[in-house]
Enzyme design. Sequence first.
Site, PDB file in Angstrom:
ATOM      1  N   LYS A   1       0.886  -1.047  -0.077  1.00  0.00           N
ATOM      2  CA  LYS A   1       0.021  -0.150  -0.008  1.00  0.00           C
ATOM      3  C   LYS A   1       0.744   1.449  -0.068  1.00  0.00           C
ATOM      4  O   LYS A   1       0.662   2.151  -0.814  1.00  0.00           O
ATOM      5  CB  LYS A   1      -0.975  -0.003   1.223  1.00  0.00           C
TER       6      LYS A   1
ATOM      7  N   GLN B   1      -4.581  -0.911   9.518  1.00  0.00           N
ATOM      8  CA  GLN B   1      -4.445  -2.294   9.102  1.00  0.00           C
ATOM      9  C   GLN B   1      -5.168  -3.294  10.046  1.00  0.00           C
ATOM     10  O   GLN B   1      -4.857  -3.211  11.277  1.00  0.00           O
ATOM     11  CB  GLN B   1      -3.265  -2.880   8.639  1.00  0.00           C
TER      12      GLN B   1
ATOM     13  N   ASP C   1     -10.879   3.265   4.007  1.00  0.00           N
ATOM     14  CA  ASP C   1     -11.295   2.037   3.674  1.00  0.00           C
ATOM     15  C   ASP C   1     -12.832   1.751   3.780  1.00  0.00           C
ATOM     16  O   ASP C   1     -13.201   0.682   3.633  1.00  0.00           O
ATOM     17  CB  ASP C   1     -11.024   1.470   5.132  1.00  0.00           C
TER      18      ASP C   1
HETATM   19  N1  GUN Z   1      -7.149  -6.509   6.271  1.00  0.00           N
HETATM   20  C1  GUN Z   1      -7.638  -7.151   5.225  1.00  0.00           C
HETATM   21  N2  GUN Z   1      -8.206  -6.396   4.186  1.00  0.00           N
HETATM   22  C2  GUN Z   1      -8.081  -5.241   4.629  1.00  0.00           C
HETATM   23  C3  GUN Z   1      -8.428  -3.931   4.078  1.00  0.00           C
HETATM   24  O1  GUN Z   1      -9.278  -3.593   3.075  1.00  0.00           O
HETATM   25  N3  GUN Z   1      -8.235  -2.810   4.804  1.00  0.00           N
HETATM   26  C4  GUN Z   1      -7.861  -2.816   6.093  1.00  0.00           C
HETATM   27  N4  GUN Z   1      -7.501  -1.535   6.863  1.00  0.00           N
HETATM   28  N5  GUN Z   1      -7.477  -3.919   6.666  1.00  0.00           N
HETATM   29  C5  GUN Z   1      -7.496  -5.153   5.800  1.00  0.00           C
END
Ligand code: GUN
Length: 286
Positions: A53, A97, A120
């Site tokens: 990311k 995350q 998100d």
């Molecule tokens: N963990 C697994 N998928 C995601 C996501 O799309 N965003 C976040 N913040 N954590 C995750």
Amino acid sequence: MAEVIDGNRIAREVRAEVRAQTLELKEKRGITPGLAVVLVGEDPASKIYVGHKEKAAAEAGFLSREYRLPAETTEGSLREIVAGLNASPEIHGILVQLPLPKHINPDVVIETIDPRKDVDGFHPVNIGGLFTGRPGHRACTPLGVIELLDRSGIAIEGKEAVIVGRSNIVGKPLALMLLNRHATVTICHTRTRDLAAVARRADILVAAAGRAEMVRGDMVKEGAVVIDVGINRKADGKLVGDVAFAEAAARASYITPVPGGVGPMTIAMLLRNTLSAASLWGEAGA
Ligand code: GUN
């Protein structure tokens, strides 16, 4: 034999568009999108995702800030960090995350994020917006599924869509997105009776259950579009989706591979959400 939807190619297209629009935002309005990625603890998969990311954000021309915090971080201090990012004028998107360590309640942390910076799409305000069709950020993975369908020229309106899996991150928001696009939507889960019969009704079948190769060929209607959101590592180290690919591909019209299908779209949509947060920041109503 199904046409394979190339998620890597489509994600590259979206990322190139985001990069071009970012340049324009900088030149015309002097705004550089800023994304803060927060990781608590040492989960190996999360470390890899977060690294991807950050790299993608930098490649798009964003300001990328990372916060790697020890597993012992308290809920209170994580909330303080989020509050600081809410107040920071250079940050437009905040991503914490998941999963978080067990002593931290993810709902409390997510609710601390300013909904305008919740790229998100997990904040209740944004989920409510999805529910009622109001503007707001949408969760990246289901948004990526919609984008794959649109860019492959697959119509959604009037179709029977069946989603296997009811998670808050994928199954439930995707159901609403497909409904908003006028599909007839069914969500299946572990207690669904005769899953195969329901799945066989689908014009668009989405597997998001988190179980390796659980969608077999006999669950796929001839000519259906099959979207595989799963990523599972088998004992031999091989990555597979929630769909038994060869069996399903023999009956489907379109299918997404794993890896290289939905996966790369999640980050592309995160970048698009962050760009949109940055361009709306300070605008009336934002
Ligand atoms: N963990 C697994 N998928 C995601 C996501 O799309 N965003 C976040 N913040 N954590 C995750």
